[in-house]
Design a protein around this motif. Structure first.
Motif, PDB file in Angstrom:
ATOM      1  N   ASN A 150       0.812  -0.646   0.113  1.00 15.76           N
ATOM      2  CA  ASN A 150      -0.114  -0.125   0.289  1.00 15.76           C
ATOM      3  C   ASN A 150       1.320   0.687   0.278  1.00 15.76           C
ATOM      4  OD1 ASN A 150      -2.254  -1.071   0.381  1.00 15.76           O
ATOM      5  ND2 ASN A 150      -1.855  -1.617   2.388  1.00 15.76           N
TER       6      ASN A 150
ATOM      7  N   THR B 287      -4.269  -3.902 -10.512  1.00 16.39           N
ATOM      8  CA  THR B 287      -5.542  -3.588 -10.525  1.00 16.39           C
ATOM      9  C   THR B 287      -6.123  -2.747 -12.372  1.00 16.39           C
ATOM     10  OG1 THR B 287      -6.467  -2.137  -9.615  1.00 16.39           O
ATOM     11  CG2 THR B 287      -7.040  -3.883  -8.537  1.00 16.39           C
ATOM     12  N   GLN B 305      -2.684   0.725  -5.137  1.00 14.62           N
ATOM     13  CA  GLN B 305      -3.434   0.131  -5.131  1.00 14.62           C
ATOM     14  C   GLN B 305      -4.842   0.098  -4.346  1.00 14.62           C
ATOM     15  OE1 GLN B 305      -3.641  -2.409  -8.378  1.00 14.62           O
ATOM     16  NE2 GLN B 305      -1.129  -2.428  -8.305  1.00 14.62           N
ATOM     17  N   ARG B 306      -6.317  -0.004  -4.554  1.00 15.66           N
ATOM     18  CA  ARG B 306      -6.938   0.451  -3.820  1.00 15.66           C
ATOM     19  C   ARG B 306      -7.686   1.227  -2.819  1.00 15.66           C
ATOM     20  NH1 ARG B 306      -4.785  -4.487   0.573  1.00 15.66           N
ATOM     21  NH2 ARG B 306      -6.696  -4.429   1.583  1.00 15.66           N
TER      22      ARG B 306
END
Lengths: 399, 399
Positions: A150, B287, B305-306
């Motif tokens: 992340n 993604t 991401q996310r």
DNA sequence: TATAGTATTGAATCCGAGC
DNA sequence: CGCTCGGATTCAATACTAT
């Protein structure tokens, strides 16, 4: 430079501490003769047969000793071997260079065609990386973060409390504090590089030829421009070619006349496209062709190979004629790029031409552009301009 | 079954040729004491400190000799080590089992969190695979073809012509003949298995714990159901757990009382982490579309991401703060995209934001853009605009 | 329930303090 | 100067929480 001689003899004539990096890919202890035919039906082989392993190891060892002598104190050596004798070769390196100068066991992995035998399919080779001293030269290559990471989280500073628990660091107002700029993940010692494709352009028909990308990585991490790279078992000369393509001085030695001939031929016109690393810096470790492909893809292009003036055509025609696309190369000025595209585009009767400009070179901004050519800055340049302006404005408005 | 004893003593009591497979993960000669605490604060450790390497190697060798004795003729041994002493350990295996019984050097690779060091980041460990005889048991595991493989091509039978070149086999009518059903690609000796993560449930708090997946692969290729698997340095008992989970008989030995306690506890309810990464693969974390990736790549971004509002950060900071990048999704209006990026960018304290506009929607051109946001049309839109204009001008001038 | 977003954690590594 | 020891830093991959 390629020399045809037993490397031991040539090494003895070389000065102490005169080489920055050594890559060697000595004959493997396979007890077999390697042969290969090239497209013209010429057969190449080299004697790779030894009476005993002791004899083989002695042969290597005297040469490794000489190699250490000619290596600078900041220098490194990379020994490429297969799994058959790797442990014995490493013992030699431990002995000659000292265990404390062991740096890495590099694993080169690749996927290969299976000849289904009993057991696991061998899909790697080992490269031992030793330095002469602990003051060795090393350029870190940074790679991308894993998709599981992340990124937005690691951009925030953190602290650990007394129990070792992690937490985000906050200022008085309770807002998070930003971490310093991130550089990326340092490169691992496992390198996945495709095995030299049987049809690859760079293939010159010599057994055990290595992909140029492998050599480029080794050269990048261990040398700077202008440094001297030595390959005492150069074979078809991949290391020398890679060195020259990246502005290092390459010295190749091989005992086989045939090998030296091939290597010299290759050196006369090393394919520019063979060099896969971006010249702009080790930090941006990307393949040039990947970026070009990405742009052509975004534009919905058919990709054109081997045309200096045109990299692709828009799939859609305009005015019943194709539209040519070119991406400015790092080695080309805008002026040169325009000229190349113009000539090629006219030849192909294009209705329009598109040039993607990849360098921000003010001197070239005043050249004349043909009426039917569109010059577009790539995203990076557009953004750099706008960012500079924007941040400048923000400063002013803060006053 | 787990036994608390020096494995040498226990092995001496075991029958000849009573074991089908041996996995051993001895101390790596790190010259350090390995310690780790579990969640309850219990501390586990084992010493890996030796007076000399000779002492270490002797310790290993006597045990390897005993291991050979208890191994069946169809059996195999897997010795797990890292690069520190692998070459010496392999010499022992060569000596005890014979070089001709060397089967594979298995490379276990993983990504790992670590501080950057000078040099390459170590990302692998080695497992030497030897068999007792050449009549060893081996179950081939077939893996999926790589996406780049042209399946329809390899389904055609091939022949070699007089010059030894391969060609597709054809019948009388010149049609290609299909090959026998393909089973997949036999497994390579390079295994990419995630390192046991700090947050993995599988973790029991014992240092150097190995992932079950790794042991399962070894067990699959070398044993059948009901076979006996022996681990003389079992630690927290991963090999025994993996054996039991796969209907093999596991025997673990460890000299540490604490290790045996943990292993026994684990065996009561053997458990394998449901790792999302393992189950779904790294690809499922990626993604972004190809075009999005290409744009982020060109901009020199770290990919995020996310996060709905941010697709990436420029690697370079501006004004000591990150710059967020977002690419407009097909489902988003420009207005929505601006809003999402604005919120997310402010939260992460960005100095500026970049929005790549991918839709040519005139209705949205009049919305207000934050002062520190740059909106740039993607190449396609830029080109379309300029092409239209250009071709129009050309028409006019033709009149 | 699915997705977005946040909190943890290990252990290899470097660096600086103390001796 | 060389050693050890403690603290800081790093990022992959999970668990957990909120929506």
């Amino acid at each position: 430079m390629v020399i045809c001689e037993d490397c031991l003899d040539f090494l003895k004539k070389m000065d102490n501490k005169s080489v920055d990096m050594i890559y060697l890919d000595p004959p493997f202890f396979t007890q077999k003769t390697q042969t290969l035919k090239d497209a013209q039906g010429n057969e190449y082989s080299f004697g790779d047969v030894w009476n005993s392993r002791t004899e083989y190891l002695d042969y290597i060892k005297v040469r490794v000793c000489e190699l250490k002598r000619v290596l600078k104190d900041t220098g490194s050596i990379f020994l490429h071997c297969d799994e058959k004798a790797s442990h014995y070769l490493r013992l030699i390196l431990d002995e000659v260079f000292g265990e404390e100068n062991f740096r890495s066991e590099i694993i080169w992995t690749y996927k290969r065609w299976s000849n289904s035998k009993k057991g696991l399919l061998s899909g790697h080779q080992t490269i031992f990386f030793y330095s002469k001293t602990n003051k060795y030269k090393f350029n870190t290559i940074y790679t991308a973060y894993s998709p599981t990471t992340n990124i937005d989280q690691i951009l925030q500073e953190r602290v650990r409390d007394d129990r070792g628990k992690a937490a985000y660091k906050c200022d008085d107002k309770g807002e998070v504090i930003l971490a310093k700029e991130k550089k990326g993940v340092p490169m691992s010692d496992v390198w996945e590089i495709p095995f030299l494709n049987p049809k690859a352009k760079e293939r010159v028909g010599y057994p055990t030829q290595k992909p140029i990308e492998l050599l480029e990585r080794i050269i990048y991490i261990s040398t700077d421009e202008g440094d001297v790279v030595l390959d005492p078992f150069c074979g078809s000369g991949t290391a020398v070619v890679a060195a020259e393509l990246n502005n290092r001085k390459g010295i190749g030695i091989d005992i086989s006349k045939k090998a030296v001939e091939i290597a010299e031929e290759r050196l006369k016109k090393p394919y520019k496209t063979e060099s896969k690393l971006l010249k702009t810096g080790i930090e941006s470790y990307k393949t040039k062709s990947a970026v070009e492909n990405a742009i052509l893809n975004q534009l919905d292009c058919d990709v054109v190979q081997r045309n200096k003036g045109i990299d692709g055509f828009l799939k859609k025609y305009y005015k019943n004629a194709p539209v040519a696309v070119k991406i400015q190369k790092a080695s080309e000025s805008l002026c040169e790029a325009v000229e190349l595209l113009k000539t090629a585009g006219e030849k192909k009767k294009c209705s329009a031409m598109i040039l993607i400009c990849t360098k921000d070179d003010d001197l070239n901004r005043h050249i004349s552009i043909p009426k039917n050519m569109i010059v577009i800055d790539d995203y990076k340049i557009q953004i750099e301009h706008e960012l500079t302006e924007l941040l400048c404005n923000l400063c002013v408005s803060n006053l």
